[in-house]
Write a protein that holds these residues in place. Structure first.
Motif, PDB file in Angstrom:
ATOM      1  N   UNK A   1       0.840  -1.204   0.000  1.00  0.00           N
ATOM      2  CA  UNK A   1       0.000   0.000   0.000  1.00  0.00           C
ATOM      3  C   UNK A   1       0.873   1.251   0.000  1.00  0.00           C
ATOM      4  N   UNK A   2       1.982   1.202   0.725  1.00  0.00           N
ATOM      5  CA  UNK A   2       2.892   2.344   0.766  1.00  0.00           C
ATOM      6  C   UNK A   2       3.465   2.627  -0.621  1.00  0.00           C
ATOM      7  N   UNK A   3       3.913   1.600  -1.319  1.00  0.00           N
ATOM      8  CA  UNK A   3       4.472   1.802  -2.655  1.00  0.00           C
ATOM      9  C   UNK A   3       3.435   2.391  -3.606  1.00  0.00           C
ATOM     10  N   UNK A   4       2.203   1.922  -3.519  1.00  0.00           N
ATOM     11  CA  UNK A   4       1.144   2.460  -4.384  1.00  0.00           C
ATOM     12  C   UNK A   4       0.860   3.924  -4.053  1.00  0.00           C
ATOM     13  N   UNK A   5       0.777   4.243  -2.770  1.00  0.00           N
ATOM     14  CA  UNK A   5       0.526   5.622  -2.364  1.00  0.00           C
ATOM     15  C   UNK A   5       1.693   6.526  -2.750  1.00  0.00           C
ATOM     16  N   UNK A   6       2.919   6.036  -2.615  1.00  0.00           N
ATOM     17  CA  UNK A   6       4.076   6.822  -3.030  1.00  0.00           C
ATOM     18  C   UNK A   6       4.022   7.132  -4.525  1.00  0.00           C
ATOM     19  N   UNK A   7       3.610   6.166  -5.336  1.00  0.00           N
ATOM     20  CA  UNK A   7       3.470   6.411  -6.782  1.00  0.00           C
ATOM     21  C   UNK A   7       2.456   7.528  -7.036  1.00  0.00           C
ATOM     22  N   UNK A   8       1.325   7.464  -6.354  1.00  0.00           N
ATOM     23  CA  UNK A   8       0.275   8.470  -6.538  1.00  0.00           C
ATOM     24  C   UNK A   8       0.742   9.850  -6.076  1.00  0.00           C
ATOM     25  N   UNK A   9       1.386   9.906  -4.913  1.00  0.00           N
ATOM     26  CA  UNK A   9       1.871  11.174  -4.374  1.00  0.00           C
ATOM     27  C   UNK A   9       2.956  11.745  -5.283  1.00  0.00           C
TER      28      UNK A   9
END
Length: 70
Positions: free
Chosen positions: A35-43
């Motif tokens: 989830x962190x990696x996905x959120x980092x991509x979005x941010x």
């Protein structure tokens, strides 16, 4: 164009905390690594879009764009 950035990941108790090394202020936390990696991509996408818009507004109407590679 395919750009690659460096994600710094750290587990802190029940949370995962992450930063994008090359873009100051690009950080977040999630309860799983995935989830962190996905959120980092979005941010990261949002930060790049914001920075681009800010640069275009600062440049005004009479500007040129040039690709810069390292």
């Amino acid at each position: 164009m395919n750009n690659t950035y460096t994600a710094i990941l750290k587990r802190d108790g029940d949370w995962w905390i992450g930063w994008i090394e090359e873009i100051p202020g690009t950080n977040c936390q999630e309860n799983s690594r995935e989830a962190l990696l996905q959120t980092l991509r979005e941010v990261l996408q949002e930060a790049l879009a914001f920075n681009r818009q800010e640069a275009l507004e600062a440049a005004g109407e009479d500007y040129q764009e040039e690709s810069v590679a390292l």
